[in-house]
Design a protein around this motif. Sequence first.
Motif, mmCIF file in Angstrom:
data_model
loop_
_atom_site.group_PDB
_atom_site.id
_atom_site.type_symbol
_atom_site.label_atom_id
_atom_site.label_comp_id
_atom_site.label_asym_id
_atom_site.label_seq_id
_atom_site.Cartn_x
_atom_site.Cartn_y
_atom_site.Cartn_z
ATOM 1 N N UNK A 101 0.137 17.005 9.752
ATOM 2 C CA UNK A 101 0.814 15.772 9.615
ATOM 3 C C UNK A 101 1.905 15.927 8.462
ATOM 4 N N UNK A 149 -7.490 2.284 2.278
ATOM 5 C CA UNK A 149 -6.440 2.934 1.305
ATOM 6 C C UNK A 149 -5.485 3.730 1.631
ATOM 7 N N UNK A 150 -5.682 4.126 3.117
ATOM 8 C CA UNK A 150 -4.449 4.775 3.340
ATOM 9 C C UNK A 150 -3.800 4.441 4.557
ATOM 10 N N UNK A 151 -4.395 3.174 5.293
ATOM 11 C CA UNK A 151 -3.952 3.192 6.838
ATOM 12 C C UNK A 151 -3.288 1.767 6.727
ATOM 13 N N UNK A 152 -3.847 0.684 6.168
ATOM 14 C CA UNK A 152 -3.440 -0.575 6.641
ATOM 15 C C UNK A 152 -2.785 -1.282 5.306
ATOM 16 N N UNK A 153 -1.750 -2.165 5.815
ATOM 17 C CA UNK A 153 -1.369 -2.937 4.751
ATOM 18 C C UNK A 153 -1.928 -4.314 4.588
ATOM 19 N N UNK A 176 0.346 4.502 -0.466
ATOM 20 C CA UNK A 176 -0.170 5.748 0.236
ATOM 21 C C UNK A 176 0.072 5.329 1.804
ATOM 22 N N UNK A 177 -0.484 4.267 2.228
ATOM 23 C CA UNK A 177 0.000 3.876 3.717
ATOM 24 C C UNK A 177 1.271 4.278 3.996
ATOM 25 N N UNK A 178 2.255 3.524 2.994
ATOM 26 C CA UNK A 178 3.774 3.393 3.414
ATOM 27 C C UNK A 178 4.112 5.095 3.520
ATOM 28 N N UNK A 179 3.892 5.923 2.624
ATOM 29 C CA UNK A 179 3.992 7.332 3.030
ATOM 30 C C UNK A 179 3.598 7.933 4.272
ATOM 31 N N UNK A 180 2.269 7.439 4.498
ATOM 32 C CA UNK A 180 1.698 8.079 5.804
ATOM 33 C C UNK A 180 2.639 7.510 6.947
ATOM 34 N N UNK A 211 -0.603 3.498 16.221
ATOM 35 C CA UNK A 211 -0.432 4.967 16.459
ATOM 36 C C UNK A 211 -0.327 5.228 17.927
ATOM 37 N N UNK A 216 0.782 -1.263 0.166
ATOM 38 C CA UNK A 216 -0.158 -0.160 0.117
ATOM 39 C C UNK A 216 0.707 1.202 0.163
ATOM 40 N N UNK A 241 5.458 13.220 6.788
ATOM 41 C CA UNK A 241 5.041 12.379 7.546
ATOM 42 C C UNK A 241 5.864 12.031 8.645
ATOM 43 N N UNK A 269 1.286 15.947 4.951
ATOM 44 C CA UNK A 269 0.873 15.128 3.610
ATOM 45 C C UNK A 269 0.144 16.378 2.634
ATOM 46 N N UNK A 272 6.226 11.916 12.901
ATOM 47 C CA UNK A 272 6.071 10.774 13.477
ATOM 48 C C UNK A 272 7.395 10.841 14.460
#
Lengths: 322, 317, 512
Positions: free
Chosen positions: C303, C342-346, A207-211, C412, A205, C325, C305, C329
């Motif tokens: 954050x 879409x943006x959080x999980x692998x 996008x998630x990697x970037x975040x 997090x 993923x 980011x 982005x 962090x």
Amino acid sequence: MAPLETPLPRSRGVSVASIFERYGLIVFLVALLLVAAVLSPTFLRPANLVNVLTIAAPLGMVVVGQIFVILVRGLDLSVASLMATVAVLATAFKATTNDAIPMIFAAAIAFSAVVGLVNGWLVAKRDVSPFLATLAMMIILQGVRFAYTGGAPISTLPPGMGFLASGRILGIPVNLITLALLAIVFGIVLHRSRLGREIFMVGSNPKAAFLNGVAPDRVIILCHVICSVCAGIGGLFLLGYVGTVSNWVGQGYELDSIVAAVMGGVALTGGRGNIFVALLGVAVLVVINNLVLLLGFPIEMQLIIKGIIIIGAAAFYRTRLA
Amino acid sequence: MSAVVAEFRRNRLSLSYVIVVALLILLVAAGGFLSDRFLTWRNFGNLFQQLVVLGMVSLGQTFVVLLGGIDLAVGSLVGASTVFIAHFLEWRPDLLWLALPLALIAATAIGALNGLLTIVLRVHPLIVTLGMSSIIFGATLMYDKEPGGSVPRGLADFSYANLWGIPVTAIVLVAIFALAGLWLQRSRSGRSIYFVGGDREAARLNGLPVNRIVVMAYALSGLCAGLAAIFLTARTGVGDPRIGTALTLQSITPVVVGGTILAGGRGGVLGTLLGVLLVTMLNNLLNFLNVSSYYQWVIQGLIIIVAVSIHTTRRRQ
Amino acid sequence: MVTPVIELSRIEKEYPGVKPLDRVDFAVRPGEIHALLGENGAGKSTLIRVMGGAIRPNGGSMTYLGKPVSWQSPKQARAAGIHVIHQELALFSELSVAENILVDAQPRNALGLISGRARHARAAEILAQLGVKISTHAKIDELPLADQQMVEIAKALVGEVRLLVLDEPTAVISGREVDLLFDNMRRLKREGVGIVYVSHRLEEIFEIADRVTILKDGQVAGTGPVGDLTRDEMITKMVGRRLEQIYPARRKAPAGGPDILKISNLRAGHRVRDVSFAIRPGEVVGIAGMVGSGRTEVAEVIFGTRDLDGGTIEFDGTRLDRRMPREAIRNGVGFLTENRKDEGLFLGLPISANVMAPDLAGVTRRGLIDRRGEREIALEQIRNFAVAAPSPEVKVGNLSGGNQQKVLFGRWSRIARKLLILDEPTRGVDIGAKVEIYRIVRNLAEQGVGILMISSELPEIIGLSDRIFVMSQGHVAGEIDGASATEEAIMDLAVRSLDRRESTAARLEQVA
């Protein structure tokens, strides 16, 4: 508070699937070897086995690199063209003594790294799809190569290049030692190191990697560099095997390397795969090719079988993991 | 005025066309300036002659790419079809009326099989068509490794016939493109390719027969490969298993240069036609300038990169 | 007695090992808005699919308009007048509004060719019926989510619609957009359309629905007129037991200490125009406002982005130079994004890798990942956040939505020593998991972490926040104390229009 969610698939089920994914291929390979041994008495002769492995080694090196790119949702069509170009580059030194070999290696690796850098830059920074970026690179390298050689390369190589294919250290072929070293080093990078974890994150993923603080562009570029360098090294070893430089050293390796990786369970959608399993894919591919010859089938049969196998293997992994 | 601008913005594609057309004009101007034989009827006749095969295969590729797929089997299929046609006609030159439809039906069926396999096995089209390409190529080689067969006089004549100085084959090609464009834009089945290419899951939820549409697009690609093989056999007079090898990747260049994106759902056949013109004309001009074909490869690679870069940048804005 | 539009009786659906529907009875009358409630996994979506023809039941019977039916495909159900609007909108982002509305019913001329002009005319006609102003030429991806949803509803009006099923339509819209949606639902209801309405927001059920059916573990836990059940009874039926308290107790004393985050005059794009506020350690700050008011964009700017056009951001009193980011962090800031898939999980990677994702340095020894250390940390987080998973090696894609969200909290909470930004932390999560998440949030605050929570669910904002900022058109329209906040007060601020000069300037900026 008690879990309120739907029941989970049990973890054992998951690992059984992954074991099957891993060992299914070994079972297939062993079965293939048995069939080969039964059908053709010459197959298990050491000379034939060494021959098979010698052919497998350069392809294995390319596959080690190809995996890195596939894992980040790409693929590299330029590897074969790069192999030939590196082979032509090796003649550029017009070297007749073995002193030049380290220089040839250094030049090949540096050149490959630059090619990988450009591929990676196009994909990561210019948003060109990996398919098209590496396709363009394939054609460009081809043009450059032909322009340099004028169509007919003069094969001046240090005599020691043949050692890359036939040489042995402690009785083990040099090319296999090199492949093993490459696989171990890059296996550790991929499966144990921080960079490897970042590669899997980007592939899974981006996008998630970037975040999560990873720089996907940097990771993708690095993967392309690793891929090209492996292909460059593979090119030199293949050159050692072939013995004479032509403009088409390594032809077909771009597709074979992808076929082997897919057969070895590397997902073209990125984020899933294992270097060592993928190398089993190489073994299966090469054994099948050898078997076709040993059985006296026309060599074109290899193409047909390869075609069936790549589709079948991809479908197999798809259903196993669906 | 603002309405026009808005319309332009909305239809980002047409801007892609404008860029390609501008490049074409530039090319023609440069050609006329650099060589006095470039801007001649004779040369344009040749040029159209040259682009027919690539145009046909690229048209087929366009349908598949619009769908979000890719067809890497077209080259092998063209080769196999030429072998079929030439050998059939060598055996029975009188059965031209049967040979050509048979070739087209077979090519269409193989294309459909590609589509079917992507659906049934749920395997990436890249892999399916790659595998099929290998199978087709291997099978053709097992039949005959060398170019062979022959075509009757009538077919050969067709390939060199001119109407008002324009090659008939080129007229046929343009007519097919026009038909394909009309079909994609104005018919229900044609539009559905955009729906499926845009978002397959959404298409399914909207009750579209997704599987049928996928098979149809790949079948069309097969049909186009078959048509290309007819043009090719007519011209060369033989069936050559290897003749299509380079066509597979060549057919993708005009499609992406014409602004059809590999992700699917956007683009069209007009772009592909312009792309074919651009690529062929550039090679033609480079030949006039005695640039070696080696450098033409380099240039073709650069074109892909530049074209895709331009189109993706436009899209991001 | 009126004939129901659709009537399901003793519907069963079984997969190996699970039974999502167990002898379910369900009926919708013409002109009725029937709410369907239940936790995730209770069987709501399976039931919807059965009605829409996407799934064939194993047992039971279904009658539609008085006749027994059994759908063979979604197409057949749709042709009969059943229109399902799924949570994930089935729109084509690259194509025009008109083409989307008339996907399968494009008007054709005498030659059988699709006519562009007729297409736009027909689409405009349907949109006018809905009372919305959307250009039929616009591409879907140019539209705000709320308009996209209206396009989806417009599609239902193309043919004859007798039963409209809406699966959590308000998950991505808020305020006025919800009102517009409800107006249209009421209008369809007056025309005799039966409507099935799925939502996690109980307040909406009371506002719009006539009857309610509650599913629990694939069975009907209760059904009846909305007025017959109280909110607490509904929750009890859904969860299967009483939830004494949904929201944990607020902190007694106001938060003290220096500001953890201070932003001043933030500007970014046209969504964030001028935003200033500060957060102290240990307080939960809620951000309310319409979708599109700039809430998420502010979080993205903080954050790193999203590009900053002006203003300053200070963590712990120091300004950050590089805005990435990675820097956030490193400074103890975590960001749990709105869209976890879409943006959080692998999804393809194990829980352990997901938990450690932003802190690879923390488990890297001499360049290599310390797998044992990683496993231990992951196990600890699984326990801390009660993730229902047998081991840290389980792939996150195999977990339910609520558990996935808890994995993200596990990730997090380790990073966010100072500030944790939550964007819609309970979206698509059932009420049981919601309560757990509220406790987690409050616990983190107790440990001194500043929490910035964005949410479209006003009860959640009110129930959890110590202070609330209401955003409107890229500005902070006002601040409300959490303990005394009401939904009315928040809405009042959220829809308050800015003074004329400013909004004209804003519009000009948008045009440019």
